[in-house]
Design an enzyme around this catalytic site. Structure first.
Site, PDB file in Angstrom:
ATOM      1  N   SER A 186      94.462  40.280  34.549  1.00 42.26           N
ATOM      2  CA  SER A 186      94.983  41.429  35.285  1.00 42.26           C
ATOM      3  C   SER A 186      95.580  40.933  36.591  1.00 42.26           C
ATOM      4  CB  SER A 186      93.856  42.422  35.592  1.00 42.26           C
ATOM      5  OG  SER A 186      94.294  43.397  36.518  1.00 42.26           O
ATOM      6  N   TYR A 199      85.255  43.361  38.361  1.00 37.15           N
ATOM      7  CA  TYR A 199      86.400  43.237  37.453  1.00 37.15           C
ATOM      8  C   TYR A 199      87.332  42.111  37.903  1.00 37.15           C
ATOM      9  CZ  TYR A 199      90.328  44.865  34.546  1.00 37.15           C
ATOM     10  OH  TYR A 199      91.356  44.963  33.633  1.00 37.15           O
TER      11      TYR A 199
END
Length: 255
Positions: free
Chosen positions: A148, A161
């Site tokens: 990401s 995350y």
């Protein structure tokens, strides 16, 4: 170009928005797939859809669905052997599945940290370790992890995350060095804002704020990620390893 005919692939989180786009892209180039996820019914339905829309030259070769709970290490350890048993070999591994448990660091519970690291990072490690064996034996392989943009930039409320996604990048660089001599490449694709069913449900004002952060003025599509994965999975990408391909419309221009 980027013909994957005769190649096999395992895609985790394959029935989700980005995962399904990746699976469709690989199947469209001729790969035979083992699609994995935790929802058996949804996974089987997606597998049937792939079978119906596969290119004509592989119509007689069925894709397979393998249910797996990536939070369960025992399940994870069985996934690659099950894919090899079903497909006969494994050329491509795509670590796509991921979860979020967002919270500010000072409020984050241990279980929120542990859950994200277990699924997003530890499961990927276990699958890459397992996939290394048949790929080394074949002296060919492609491992691709979906990270990401926040793995490179960070993001408030996503310390778990971001750590997991950044860890995937570093892990891929290390493994890429270990396996390069066996013609196995290890790379990442880092999406920015991608249009999904979830983002489609956002208020227009919030969509406008998101799009304002993107030089191209719009969110990406799942097919943009699928195309990037198809390239890295191809034989033509054989001299690319330890790299992260950022697909974010210019939102973060990372060298």
């Amino acid at each position: 170009m980027f013909d994957l005919h005769g190649m096999t692939a395992l895609v985790t989180g394959a029935s989700g928005g980005i995962g399904s786009a990746i699976a469709r892209a690989l199947a469209a180039q001729g790969a035979r797939l083992a699609v994995s996820g935790s929802n058996a019914a949804k996974l089987r339905a997606f597998r049937d859809e792939l079978d119906e829309h596969s290119p004509q030259h592989i119509q007689q070769v069925d894709h397979v669905a393998i249910t797996c709970d990536l939070s369960n290490p025992d399940d994870v350890e069985k996934l690659v052997p099950a894919a090899v048993d079903s497909l006969g070999k494994l050329d491509i591994l795509v670590n796509n599945a991921g979860i979020t448990r967002d919270n500010l660091a000072m409020r984050m519970k241990d279980e929120e940290w542990d859950a994200v690291i277990r699924v997003n990072l530890e499961a990927a490690f276990r699958l890459m370790r397992a996939a290394s064996k048949p790929m080394m034996k074949a002296r060919f392989g492609r491992m691709i992890s979906i990270t990401s943009v926040v793995g490179a930039t960070g993001n408030p409320g996503q310390i778990n995350y971001a750590a997991a996604k950044g860890g995937l990048v570093a892990m891929s660089k290390s493994l890429g060095q270990e396996l390069a001599s066996r013609n196995i490449t290890v790379n990442c694709v880092a999406p920015g804002f991608i249009r999904t069913a979830m983002t489609d449900g956002l208020p227009d004002a919030q969509k406008d704020l998101l799009n304002a952060r993107i030089p191209m003025g719009r969110m990406g599509e799942g097919s943009d990620i699928g195309a990037a994965v198809a390239y890295l999975a191809s034989r033509e990408a054989g001299y690319v390893t330890g790299q992260t391909l950022h697909v974010n419309g210019g939102m973060a221009m990372i060298s």
